[in-house]
Every structure is written in structure tokens, then in C-alpha cells.
Design an enzyme around this catalytic site. Structure first.
Site, mmCIF file in Angstrom:
data_model
loop_
_atom_site.group_PDB
_atom_site.id
_atom_site.type_symbol
_atom_site.label_atom_id
_atom_site.label_comp_id
_atom_site.label_asym_id
_atom_site.label_seq_id
_atom_site.Cartn_x
_atom_site.Cartn_y
_atom_site.Cartn_z
ATOM 1 N N ALA A 85 0.759 -1.209 -0.028
ATOM 2 C CA ALA A 85 -0.048 0.006 -0.114
ATOM 3 C C ALA A 85 0.911 1.257 0.184
ATOM 4 O O ALA A 85 2.214 1.057 0.382
ATOM 5 C CB ALA A 85 -0.878 0.124 1.193
ATOM 6 N N GLU B 221 -0.842 -9.192 -1.349
ATOM 7 C CA GLU B 221 -2.225 -9.434 -1.330
ATOM 8 C C GLU B 221 -2.910 -9.247 -2.634
ATOM 9 O O GLU B 221 -3.929 -10.027 -3.215
ATOM 10 C CB GLU B 221 -2.764 -8.435 -0.324
ATOM 11 C CG GLU B 221 -2.581 -8.572 1.231
ATOM 12 C CD GLU B 221 -2.826 -7.516 1.912
ATOM 13 O OE1 GLU B 221 -2.665 -6.374 1.934
ATOM 14 O OE2 GLU B 221 -3.887 -7.879 2.939
ATOM 15 N N GLU C 77 3.806 -6.073 6.964
ATOM 16 C CA GLU C 77 3.021 -4.821 7.822
ATOM 17 C C GLU C 77 3.533 -4.807 9.148
ATOM 18 O O GLU C 77 3.216 -3.551 9.767
ATOM 19 C CB GLU C 77 1.463 -5.384 7.623
ATOM 20 C CG GLU C 77 0.869 -4.900 6.079
ATOM 21 C CD GLU C 77 1.106 -6.005 5.015
ATOM 22 O OE1 GLU C 77 1.974 -6.867 5.366
ATOM 23 O OE2 GLU C 77 0.437 -6.034 4.185
ATOM 24 N N GLY D 193 0.611 -5.020 0.457
ATOM 25 C CA GLY D 193 -0.806 -4.964 -0.509
ATOM 26 C C GLY D 193 -0.347 -5.441 -1.648
ATOM 27 O O GLY D 193 -1.184 -5.989 -2.338
HETATM 28 N N1 3HC Z 1 4.623 3.350 0.246
HETATM 29 C C1 3HC Z 1 5.110 4.728 -0.242
HETATM 30 N N2 3HC Z 1 6.579 4.765 -0.408
HETATM 31 C C2 3HC Z 1 7.069 3.822 -0.334
HETATM 32 C C3 3HC Z 1 6.923 2.631 -0.119
HETATM 33 C C4 3HC Z 1 5.437 2.294 0.166
HETATM 34 N N3 3HC Z 1 4.859 1.101 0.726
HETATM 35 N N4 3HC Z 1 7.973 1.794 0.051
HETATM 36 C C5 3HC Z 1 8.912 2.461 -0.368
HETATM 37 N N5 3HC Z 1 8.586 3.744 -0.706
HETATM 38 C C6 3HC Z 1 9.414 4.802 -0.951
HETATM 39 C C7 3HC Z 1 10.493 5.182 0.175
HETATM 40 O O1 3HC Z 1 10.025 6.073 1.094
HETATM 41 C C8 3HC Z 1 11.630 5.533 -0.755
HETATM 42 O O2 3HC Z 1 11.098 7.006 -1.112
HETATM 43 P P1 3HC Z 1 12.387 8.383 -1.245
HETATM 44 O O3 3HC Z 1 13.255 7.839 -2.467
HETATM 45 O O4 3HC Z 1 11.575 9.426 -1.348
HETATM 46 O O5 3HC Z 1 13.265 8.155 0.061
HETATM 47 C C9 3HC Z 1 11.495 5.002 -2.181
HETATM 48 O O6 3HC Z 1 10.052 4.403 -2.151
HETATM 49 C C10 3HC Z 1 12.461 3.965 -2.281
HETATM 50 O O7 3HC Z 1 12.372 2.898 -0.952
HETATM 51 P P2 3HC Z 1 13.643 2.237 -0.480
HETATM 52 O O8 3HC Z 1 14.828 3.395 -0.333
HETATM 53 O O9 3HC Z 1 13.406 1.636 0.778
HETATM 54 O O10 3HC Z 1 14.245 1.394 -1.594
HETATM 55 P P3 3HC Z 1 14.916 -0.023 -1.495
HETATM 56 O O11 3HC Z 1 14.952 -0.535 -2.843
HETATM 57 O O12 3HC Z 1 16.036 -0.085 -0.560
HETATM 58 O O13 3HC Z 1 13.763 -1.003 -0.739
HETATM 59 C C11 3HC Z 1 11.375 -1.892 -0.810
HETATM 60 C C12 3HC Z 1 12.533 -1.164 -1.611
HETATM 61 C C13 3HC Z 1 12.139 -3.325 -0.144
HETATM 62 C C14 3HC Z 1 10.245 -2.114 -1.295
HETATM 63 C C15 3HC Z 1 11.362 -1.117 0.573
HETATM 64 O O14 3HC Z 1 10.989 0.198 0.158
HETATM 65 C C16 3HC Z 1 10.342 -1.592 1.661
HETATM 66 O O15 3HC Z 1 10.420 -2.568 2.254
HETATM 67 N N6 3HC Z 1 9.195 -0.852 1.356
HETATM 68 C C17 3HC Z 1 7.883 -0.987 2.187
HETATM 69 C C18 3HC Z 1 7.190 -2.295 2.257
HETATM 70 C C19 3HC Z 1 6.049 -2.510 2.896
HETATM 71 O O16 3HC Z 1 6.266 -2.455 4.479
HETATM 72 N N7 3HC Z 1 4.933 -2.824 2.519
HETATM 73 C C20 3HC Z 1 3.626 -2.862 3.321
HETATM 74 C C21 3HC Z 1 2.909 -1.695 3.262
HETATM 75 S S1 3HC Z 1 1.687 -1.686 4.153
HETATM 76 C C22 3HC Z 1 0.567 -2.461 3.130
HETATM 77 O O17 3HC Z 1 0.614 -2.753 2.386
HETATM 78 C C23 3HC Z 1 -0.870 -2.714 3.944
HETATM 79 C C24 3HC Z 1 -1.888 -3.346 3.230
HETATM 80 O O18 3HC Z 1 -1.761 -4.575 3.778
HETATM 81 C C25 3HC Z 1 -3.186 -2.983 3.221
#
Ligand code: 3HC
Ligand code: NAI
Length: 698
Positions: free
Chosen positions: A63, A105, A125, A102
Site C-alpha cells: 500500500a 495481497e 506490515e 498489499g
Molecule cells: N509506500 C510509499 N512509499 C514507499 C513505500 C510504500 N509502501 N515503499 C517504499 N517507498 C518509498 C521510500 O520511502 C523511498 O522514497 P524516497 O526515495 O523518497 O526516500 C522509495 O520508495 C524507495 O524505497 P527504499 O529506499 O526503501 O528502496 P529499496 O530499494 O531499498 O527498498 C523496498 C525497496 C524493499 C520495497 C522497501 O522500500 C520496503 O520495504 N518498502 C515497504 C514495504 C512495505 O512495508 N509494504 C507494506 C506496506 S503496508 C500495506 O501494504 C498494507 C496493506 O496490507 C493494506
């Protein structure tokens, strides 16, 4: 079709491509785009199957976290996933990079999933204080069984493509995501495969429905280290619904838990920490076009506690290192400890059994500083004495190739003074790792007065390559982390003289969520270290000095602020120490009083916040978030409290400034007076978060 989602047709196969950089997060536009493209493809009689794939470096990474806490915009993710799952035409998710949150998912809502071989899958998450909120807690157990689902959802652990194939999460490993997805879709059509809707397939749940202990044991293992956190327990409840609640009702209950967590304080703090960590990697005050230097070979000087741990981090990242010592004896001892540590991790199942040998093969142990020749990066980790550091850096200046980055792992010493013994101070900086260096993720990158921008960038990039979290800090005694720790230690020490006992102080600090209290930490590090430093500085600390004079150095001697039974690391209250504290106070004519837990907590945390404010004022840290990241990754500050500066903002700076003034008066300790920055923000009703980045806080 939409700016961020494209629809193409290759004969009877529709290709839906999400293209929303950097990580294809599920913003409202992406959700809308997927929904529209899939509806169009389903309505098109020429289309027989659909492939959902992504452009750029990764499949959907989750998400869009930046949307959380803002008014929800349609369509909801669950609606998009239901559309995919209910499609009468087969939909294949074609995955590369990471399918997370997400994103996974969405893939679970498709009827088939294929992935390239280095793809990874996770529902992380919980790391954001959340749980999967769009059916992940119900579909993943149906795809892989509840045991692995608990590991992935409650533990937040990702799996790789090989495991995903073995466990039935994906149907095939393919060469390229889009082409592989398309070929797979044609195969599905040719073989007239039935569409597998995970919501209707309970086959993998049957065993755990009969024997629920399979599920409860998995939950117990995954929540062992979840003290204080809400999300892992809520996530476990949600996975549990898959065993006893009809699918649609379970989705509703999952959503309710998700929203509760999303609106709660813990997830807010954890989401803040996610962005603070990424912000910290952006170096302020250097030209935008700054390029890194090449780092292909690394030398580490000193194979002691830190040098060995740092070398392990490089070897674990597949980077060869030369480990340098003064003689064979410390070298072999250092190499032996590294090997033993790798083997212990393999024995616990943390790495494959052939990994220790593979990693150790990347480490060449040698004697003599001349072996730094040819290294692109040299990290010094010798004794913490200025004279020794200077001697080593003068030698590095002689032997290191031009352009090599010269880093010191010093905990406290002045990097500028160390750099000044070389003819290339622009190449010198600090890379301050934390103990145990193979485990702790923080690396303070200490910028000297003359450190060149590209040297700084190189150190930040190298730290990230070895899976550390870099934070750039300036030169001062103890940099950010240890300087704030000293403020806390000073108060911990004073509390003993005023009436508290080590076990009381430590209990308050661990109840707050830190992994250990200050006295347990001192016992672990060794009381002799502080004793030596106090003697060098001509300072006394009556209780700590008395313990050291009696040979009680902490864990290593079985006695310190606590006693330790042989072979155990568990601190036990020691009546002899409590008597020693009382006797010392009596001898110094100090009256002891009952000290409440609230006061202890405030005196452990607020002086750190105050020191953090001074650090910002002096420009030693560029942003309050950088300080928080230091504490989260270097000292185990509880992630659900965001970090000391974030925590202070939640408590209110006015309250903190008032309490500090009050303690300063009551204990006659001027170090507790609120710093000018804290006073100003408190008076203006502002927060640390209101400060601009770049160290310009005044
Ligand atoms: N939402 C918004 N921005 C995000 C994001 C997300 N889910 N994931 C990454 N970003 C952004 C980062 O803030 C960063 O922004 P910036 O360049 O402005 O600083 C940019 O994307 C790149 O991220 P990273 O520097 O972390 O890049 P990496 O290549 O090192 O890592 C990744 C990539 C493995 C995808 C890592 O970003 C990550 O782990 N992201 C989060 C994943 C996550 O937690 N997903 C679950 C979200 S909650 C959800 O999905 C709820 C659902 O169940 C309803
Ligand atoms: P240590 O005493 O375990 O190891 C130092 C090693 O350096 C010894 O093996 C010694 O033989 C070697 N050495 C000394 N002079 C040398 C030379 N000229 N050439 C090659 N090797 C040489 O010390 P430790 O704990 O590893 O500390 C090293 C540095 O890391 C210090 O600056 C310390 O302040 C810093 N540090 C220590 C932390 C800790 O918790 N131990 C945490 C973070 C930083």
C-alpha cells in the site's frame, strides 16, 4: 489506460502493467488503474487471459504508506482484489523484485502466480505496526498453510522464490516477468486449467483446524520477542480467523483490526521510523551531483571485538576483506571468533550450513599494515587511544593507494585530529559501528571538517551495501549516540546516590521498552572501560570506582552492579552491591530517599532529549529524525515509540522543559537545564518535527 497502469493486448492475452515509480506502491491512482484495466480486459471478448505485471525495479511493494492516516480514496484495495479474484478469465500475477504487503495481497487475489528466481515475497506490515489489511491474513494461510503464514505475517519474514514455489505460493519460476507471465497464461488456456480462488480453497487449513496447536505454537515462536508491540498479536488473531471464521466475516474482522492499528500510536511511530530511516540516508550539504568512489576491496585494521564483527558484515554481503593484525596470535583469535559466530548462526538455522565456510573464504587474515595497499576502503578498529590511532593513520597514509577512503571506528575520539596526521584529511572520516557489529544495524558516518563530499557519499553507500543503516553525524565527543548515552548514564549514576538501586532503574528502563537498563549495559560492556577513562580524565564515581577496585568488572568477572551465576548472563540483584551503595552514601553523608518510577523514567529519557536538542543546535545531526534512527538501530530504542526526539514531541516539549528545570533545581545539576533550542520550541509550542533539515535549526 491510466497514467500509472497500462493495458496492452497480445492476441488473446491482456497485459496489465503497473508503472508507478519508485516501487509501484498502491496509491489511489494505481488502484483505480488496475481496476479499470482489468474491467476493460474482462469485458473485451477477444481477451481470454490477463497478466498483471510491473515496470521498474519491483512488483508492487505494498500500500502507499503516505496515504495512511488521510481520508480514504476509492477504490479500496479489497475491492480491487475482489475484482481480480472474481474475474471469469484467468489472471496471472507475474512478479519480479519484491511482492510486499498489499502487493502480495494483490498477487494472492490472482488465480496464478509466477515469479523470476530472485523475487521475494512478504507481508511485512507488522514492521509498520500494522497487519495485512486486504485479505492477506486469510488468503496466505490458504496458499501456504497457517504455520508459514504465521512466520510471514506475525514475524514479518519474507521468503524467496524457491521457498515460494515449494510451499505453493507461486506456480512457476520464469525467466522474465512479463514474457514468463504471458507464456504461463497461454499454458493455462491450453491446459484449460480451472481458476484457483484462494478464498474457496481450505485444503491447507484442515490439519490445523483439527490440531490448533500447530497454529498456537507457531504464534508463540513468532511473538517471543514482540514485547510491548501490539501488531504481532493482532496479526496472530487475524490469521487465527482463517481457522474458525467464514471468509467474508474474517475479512471484515481483519479490516477492523487493521484500522485500529493504523489509527493507533504505535503504527504512527513505526511509520515515522520507516521514513526517518530513508531520510537519514540522504546526505545534506553536499553538491547534488556528487558521485561515490569505487569500493571493490576492503581492509580492516584490528581483528578484535569490532574489527571481527565489521569483517563479518562485509563477508556476509559477499565483499572480500583483508583483516590486519599486529601479530598472528590476535589474528587467529579474531578469525576463530568470526568462524564460531557464523557457525552458531548456521546451527540455529539462520544461514545455510555451507555459508560459514563460504563467508570465511572471503576473509584473508594478514599481519602488517603494508597489506592495506590496493584497498579502496580501509576501516581502522584498533584500541581506543589517540596515540595508537595517530600511529596507525600515519602508516595508512604511507601505504594506502591514492583515493582510498580511510575510516576510523572510534567511539569518541576527534576525527579531525586523526585526519590531521595524514596528508589527505579529505579522505578521512569516521565509520562508527555498534557492538556486536555483525548484528547491530547502525553506522554513524562521522564527517570531519575536511572530509570530501564523495568520501561521505561512498561511506553511506558502502554502509547500505552491507545492510547497515547509515546516519551522517558531526565531530564531537561520542558523536550522537554515545553523547546522549553519556547524558543518561550521568543521571543513572546520580540516582544511585539519591536513593535508587540498579535493579529499580533498569526495571523502569526495560519496562519503557529498551532491551536493557544502564547498569545491565555497563556490566555487559565491562565496568573497567569507564574506570580507565575516568582515571585518564581525573574524574571519580565513588560507587563504580569501588566496584572496580574490588575487581567487579561486570559479566566478565561474574560480578558488577549485579551478580552472575557461572555460565549465565542473567543479572541477579546482589545484596553486597546494595550494601556498598548504602555505605558509600553514608560515608559521603548523603541522605537517600524513596524515588518513584516516574521520576526515574523522566530522568533517564529527558536528559537524552535535552542532549539531542544541543546536538541539533550545534549541527552535529542534521535532522531530529537522524537522532531517532541512531537510537532505534544502535541502542534498541523501542520502535513503537519512534525514537527519543519523536517521543519528546508526543509528550510535549513544554512539559519536558519544565520537568528538566525542576530536576536541575532539585538536584543542583546544571546539566539538566533545558537547552536554548528546547526552551525556544517549548515557549513557542512547537515540536522537533517542525525544524527544517540541514542542521539549520536556529
Ligand atoms: N509506500 C510509499 N512509499 C514507499 C513505500 C510504500 N509502501 N515503499 C517504499 N517507498 C518509498 C521510500 O520511502 C523511498 O522514497 P524516497 O526515495 O523518497 O526516500 C522509495 O520508495 C524507495 O524505497 P527504499 O529506499 O526503501 O528502496 P529499496 O530499494 O531499498 O527498498 C523496498 C525497496 C524493499 C520495497 C522497501 O522500500 C520496503 O520495504 N518498502 C515497504 C514495504 C512495505 O512495508 N509494504 C507494506 C506496506 S503496508 C500495506 O501494504 C498494507 C496493506 O496490507 C493494506
Ligand atoms: P579490541 O581490543 O577488542 O580490539 C582491538 C584490536 O586491534 C586488537 O586485536 C589489537 O591487537 C588490534 N591492534 C592494535 N593496534 C593495531 C595495529 N597497529 N595494527 C593492527 N591491529 C592493531 O577493541 P574493540 O572493542 O574492537 O574496539 C576497537 C575500536 O572500536 C575502538 O576504537 C573502540 O572505541 C571502537 N568501538 C568499540 C565498541 C565496543 O563495544 N567494543 C563499539 C563501537 C566502537
Amino acid at each position: 489506460m491510466s497514467e500509472v497502469v497500462d493495458l496492452e493486448r497480445h492476441d488473446e492475452i491482456a497485459i496489465v502493467t503497473v508503472d508507478s515509480l519508485p516501487v509501484n506502491a498502491l496509491s489511489a491512482a494505481v488502484r483505480r488503474g488496475i481496476l479499470q484495466c482489468v474491467q476493460t480486459a474482462v469485458a473485451d471478448p477477444a481477451v481470454k487471459a490477463i497478466v498483471l505485471t510491473c515496470a521498474g525495479r519491483t512488483f508492487i511493494a505494498g500500500a502507499d504508506i503516505t496515504e495512511f492516516g488521510k481520508p480514504a480514496q476509492p477504490p479500496a484495495l479489497a475491492e480491487v482484489i475482489a475484482e481480480l479474484e472474481n474475474s471469469p478469465k484467468p489472471i496471472v500475477a507475474a512478479i519480479h523484485g519484491t511482492a510486499l504487503g498489499g502487493g502480495l495481497e494483490v498477487a494472492l487475489g490472482c488465480h496464478f502466480r509466477v515469479a523470476v528466481k530472485n523475487a521475494r515475497f512478504g507481508l511485512p506490515e507488522v514492521k509498520l505496526g500494522l497487519l495485512p489489511g486486504a485479505g492477506g491474513t486469510q488468503r496466505l494461510p490458504r496458499a501456504v498453510g497457517p504455520e508459514l503464514a504465521v512466520r510471514m505475517i506475525v514475524g514479518g519474514e519474507p521468503i524467496d522464490a524457491a521457498a515460494a514455489l515449494k510451499q505453493g505460493l507461486i506456480d512457476a519460476i520464469v525467466e522474465g516477468p512479463a514474457s514468463g507471465g504471458e507464456a504461463f497464461a497461454r499454458k493455462v488456456l491450453a491446459e484449460r486449467r480451472t481458476l484457483r480462488r484462494l478464498r474457496d480453497d481450505d485444503s491447507k487449513l484442515e490439519t490445523a483446524r483439527v490440531d490448533r496447536s500447530i497454529f498456537t505454537n507457531a504464534v508463540a515462536a513468532m511473538t517471543k520477542r514482540a514485547r510491548g508491540l501490539e501488531a504481532p498479536f493482532a496479526a496472530a488473531d487475524a490469521v487465527g480467523f482463517s481457522l474458525d471464521t467464514p471468509f467474508d466475516e474474517a475479512l471484515r474482522k481483519e479490516r477492523e483490526l487493521f484500522l485500529n492499528l493504523m489509527n493507533g500510536d504505535q503504527s504512527k511511530a513505526q511509520r515515522y521510523a520507516f521514513f526517518a530511516e530513508r531520510e537519514a540516508a540522504k546526505v545534506t550539504g553536499i553538491p547534488e551531483a556528487t558521485k561515490q568512489r569505487k569500493v571493490e576491496s576492503v581492509a580492516i585494521v584490528g581483528a578484535g571485538t569490532m574489527g571481527g564483527g565489521i569483517a563479518m558484515s562485509f563477508a556476509s554481503a559477499g565483499i572480500p576483506v583483508t583483516l590486519i593484525e599486529t601479530s598472528d596470535e590476535p589474528l587467529q583469535r579474531g578469525l576463530g571468533i568470526m568462524r564460531k559466530n557464523f557457525e552458531a548462526t548456521a546451527a540455529r538455522g539462520g544461514i545455510a550450513t555451507d555459508e560459514p565456510a563460504r563467508r570465511m573464504a572471503l576473509v584473508s587474515g594478514v599481519v602488517g599494515l603494508e597489506h592495506v595497499r590496493g584497498a579502496d576502503l580501509i576501516i581502522e578498529a584498533v584500541f581506543e587511544t589517540m596515540a595508537v590511532k595517530k600511529e596507525v593513520f600515519a602508516a595508512l597514509d604511507t601505504y594506502a593507494q591514492p583515493g582510498a577512503v580511510l575510516a576510523s571506528n572510534t567511539s569518541y575520539l576527534n576525527i579531525n585530529e586523526i585526519a590531521a596526521v595524514t596528508t589527505r584529511p579529505q579522505d578521512v572520516l569516521g565509520m562508527h559501528f555498534f557492538s556486536p557489529a555483525n548484528v547491530m544495524k547502525l553506522c554513524e558516518i562521522v564527517r570531519g571538517a575536511k572530509t570530501a563530499p564523495d568520501v561521505l557519499m561512498t561511506a553511506v553507500a558502502v554502509a547500505r551495501r552491507i545492510a547497515k543503516v547509515p546516519v551522517v553525524v558531526g565531530v564531537c565527543d561520542g558523536f550522537v549516540g554515545n553523547r546522549m548515552l553519556a547524558a543518561r548514564s550521568g543521571q543513572a549514576d546520580r540516582l544511585l546516590f539519591e536513593g535508587a538501586l540498579p535493579r529499580q532503574v533498569d526495571a523502569v528502563v526495560t519496562r519503557f521498552g529498551m532491551p536493557m537498563g544502564p547498569f545491565t549495559m555497563d556490566d555487559l560492556a565491562g565496568l573497567d572501560i569507564g574506570w580507565r577513562s575516568r582515571k585518564d580524565r581525573g574524574v571519580k564515581s565513588e560507587i563504580a570506582d569501588a566496584l572496580c577496585e574490588a575487581g567487579c568488572f561486570g559479566q566478565k568477572t561474574g560480578k558488577g552492579y549485579y551478580r552472575y551465576e557461572s555460565g549465565s548472563r542473567a543479572p541477579l540483584p546482589d545484596p553486597e552491591v546494595e550494601t556498598l551503595i548504602a555505605d558509600t552514601c553514608a560515608r559521603l553523608d548523603l541522605e537517600r530517599r524513596e524515588i518513584g518510577d516516574d521520576e526515574i523514567l523522566e530522568r533517564m529519557v529527558y536528559p537524552m532529549v535535552n542532549e539531542g536538542a544541543r546536538i541539533l543546535e550545534e549541527g552535529i545531526a542534521a535532522r531530529p529524525g537522524d537522532i531517532d534512527v541512531v537510537w532505534l538501530y544502535g541502542y534498541g530504542w523501542p520502535i513503537y515509540r519512534g525514537g527519543p526526539m519523536y517521543y519528546a514531541d508526543q509528550v510535549g516539549l513544554k512539559h519536558i522543559a519544565d520537568r528538566l528545570s525542576c530536576y536541575a533545581r532539585a538536584t543542583n545539576d546544571s546539566s539538566l537545564e533545558p537547552s536554548p533550542l528546547l526552551q525556544r520550541l517549548a515557549a513557542e509550542g512547537k515540536t522537533f518535527a517542525s525544524l527544517a533539515a540541514g542542521g539549520k535549526v536556529a
